[in-house]
Scaffold this motif. Sequence first.
Motif, PDB file in Angstrom:
ATOM      1  N   CYS A 198      52.283  34.796  42.588  1.00  0.00           N
ATOM      2  CA  CYS A 198      52.739  36.314  42.315  1.00  0.00           C
ATOM      3  C   CYS A 198      51.502  36.860  41.684  1.00  0.00           C
ATOM      4  O   CYS A 198      50.688  37.999  41.748  1.00  0.00           O
ATOM      5  CB  CYS A 198      54.017  36.389  41.539  1.00  0.00           C
ATOM      6  N   ALA A 199      50.805  36.070  40.571  1.00  0.00           N
ATOM      7  CA  ALA A 199      49.822  36.534  39.907  1.00  0.00           C
ATOM      8  C   ALA A 199      48.515  36.447  40.870  1.00  0.00           C
ATOM      9  O   ALA A 199      47.681  37.706  40.582  1.00  0.00           O
ATOM     10  CB  ALA A 199      49.576  35.583  38.711  1.00  0.00           C
ATOM     11  N   LEU A 200      48.454  35.705  41.659  1.00  0.00           N
ATOM     12  CA  LEU A 200      46.984  35.879  42.483  1.00  0.00           C
ATOM     13  C   LEU A 200      47.267  36.854  43.189  1.00  0.00           C
ATOM     14  O   LEU A 200      46.185  37.677  43.577  1.00  0.00           O
ATOM     15  CB  LEU A 200      46.997  34.535  43.460  1.00  0.00           C
ATOM     16  N   HIS A 201      48.118  37.306  43.667  1.00  0.00           N
ATOM     17  CA  HIS A 201      48.662  38.546  44.629  1.00  0.00           C
ATOM     18  C   HIS A 201      48.173  39.910  43.838  1.00  0.00           C
ATOM     19  O   HIS A 201      47.687  40.820  44.411  1.00  0.00           O
ATOM     20  CB  HIS A 201      50.175  38.706  45.016  1.00  0.00           C
ATOM     21  N   CYS A 202      48.696  39.769  42.556  1.00  0.00           N
ATOM     22  CA  CYS A 202      48.321  41.042  41.766  1.00  0.00           C
ATOM     23  C   CYS A 202      46.831  41.160  41.483  1.00  0.00           C
ATOM     24  O   CYS A 202      46.459  42.193  41.386  1.00  0.00           O
ATOM     25  CB  CYS A 202      49.357  41.092  40.613  1.00  0.00           C
ATOM     26  N   LEU A 203      46.364  39.990  41.162  1.00  0.00           N
ATOM     27  CA  LEU A 203      44.962  40.134  40.562  1.00  0.00           C
ATOM     28  C   LEU A 203      43.849  40.243  41.820  1.00  0.00           C
ATOM     29  O   LEU A 203      42.738  40.744  41.619  1.00  0.00           O
ATOM     30  CB  LEU A 203      44.749  38.808  39.958  1.00  0.00           C
ATOM     31  N   LEU A 204      44.264  39.705  42.843  1.00  0.00           N
ATOM     32  CA  LEU A 204      43.166  39.781  44.115  1.00  0.00           C
ATOM     33  C   LEU A 204      43.603  41.225  44.814  1.00  0.00           C
ATOM     34  O   LEU A 204      42.630  41.483  45.640  1.00  0.00           O
ATOM     35  CB  LEU A 204      43.420  38.438  44.866  1.00  0.00           C
ATOM     36  N   LEU A 205      44.809  41.855  44.638  1.00  0.00           N
ATOM     37  CA  LEU A 205      44.917  43.189  45.251  1.00  0.00           C
ATOM     38  C   LEU A 205      43.881  44.094  45.199  1.00  0.00           C
ATOM     39  O   LEU A 205      43.512  44.655  46.412  1.00  0.00           O
ATOM     40  CB  LEU A 205      46.358  43.804  44.836  1.00  0.00           C
ATOM     41  N   PRO A 206      43.148  44.303  44.209  1.00  0.00           N
ATOM     42  CA  PRO A 206      42.069  45.391  44.262  1.00  0.00           C
ATOM     43  C   PRO A 206      40.867  44.914  45.015  1.00  0.00           C
ATOM     44  O   PRO A 206      40.328  45.842  45.949  1.00  0.00           O
ATOM     45  CB  PRO A 206      41.419  45.451  42.790  1.00  0.00           C
ATOM     46  N   ILE A 207      40.750  43.574  45.307  1.00  0.00           N
ATOM     47  CA  ILE A 207      39.607  43.177  46.341  1.00  0.00           C
ATOM     48  C   ILE A 207      40.098  43.381  47.736  1.00  0.00           C
ATOM     49  O   ILE A 207      39.282  43.748  48.603  1.00  0.00           O
ATOM     50  CB  ILE A 207      39.339  41.720  46.013  1.00  0.00           C
ATOM     51  N   LEU A 208      41.478  43.128  47.904  1.00  0.00           N
ATOM     52  CA  LEU A 208      42.024  43.188  49.378  1.00  0.00           C
ATOM     53  C   LEU A 208      42.351  44.574  49.692  1.00  0.00           C
ATOM     54  O   LEU A 208      42.106  44.619  50.875  1.00  0.00           O
ATOM     55  CB  LEU A 208      43.307  42.384  49.445  1.00  0.00           C
ATOM     56  N   ILE A 209      42.409  45.560  48.826  1.00  0.00           N
ATOM     57  CA  ILE A 209      42.802  47.102  49.243  1.00  0.00           C
ATOM     58  C   ILE A 209      41.842  47.624  50.301  1.00  0.00           C
ATOM     59  O   ILE A 209      42.302  48.103  51.148  1.00  0.00           O
ATOM     60  CB  ILE A 209      43.118  47.974  48.141  1.00  0.00           C
ATOM     61  N   PRO A 210      40.435  47.190  50.123  1.00  0.00           N
ATOM     62  CA  PRO A 210      39.511  47.781  51.252  1.00  0.00           C
ATOM     63  C   PRO A 210      39.740  47.255  52.595  1.00  0.00           C
ATOM     64  O   PRO A 210      39.450  47.776  53.539  1.00  0.00           O
ATOM     65  CB  PRO A 210      38.197  47.563  50.627  1.00  0.00           C
ATOM     66  N   LEU A 211      40.252  45.954  52.494  1.00  0.00           N
ATOM     67  CA  LEU A 211      40.164  45.463  53.839  1.00  0.00           C
ATOM     68  C   LEU A 211      41.676  45.508  54.309  1.00  0.00           C
ATOM     69  O   LEU A 211      41.905  45.208  55.703  1.00  0.00           O
ATOM     70  CB  LEU A 211      40.269  43.757  53.395  1.00  0.00           C
TER      71      LEU A 211
END
Length: 134
Positions: free
Chosen positions: A21-34
């Motif tokens: 859950c933490a990884l999802h939320c922390l990495l989301l800004p990186i993944l949004i452009p993808l």
Amino acid sequence: MQISKDKTLLDRLGIWASSLCALHCLLLPILIPLIPFVSASFFAQDWFERTILSLSMIIGFWALFSGFYRYHRQLYPLYSLVLGGLIYWNKDMFGESYEPFTIAIGALLIVGAHVVNLKLCQSCQDCDSGCASS
């Protein structure tokens, strides 16, 4: 007295779910452009985040209450779980710019609750007093 493999499995599953859950939320800004390339926009939905957190909290309550009832009778791991869940659920309470820090604190409290519960349960294997008998 030995700790059952189910008990250890629940804490380990709780640690895994909280960390995911933490990884999802922390990495989301990186993944949004993808997202357009991956076609996985549901990862950015609020319901998805709440579902993962709710699953993590259910597993956490089950694991920590089991440890409390069967072994150590200490409530502070449950307090840490609840506080971490509340902080995580309200991750935008300090504004969007502090959201990653709020998420990290909430996740660390949840994961820490599982780690402390595991240690408390393991310490009750060897003690004669202060631990509940199963």
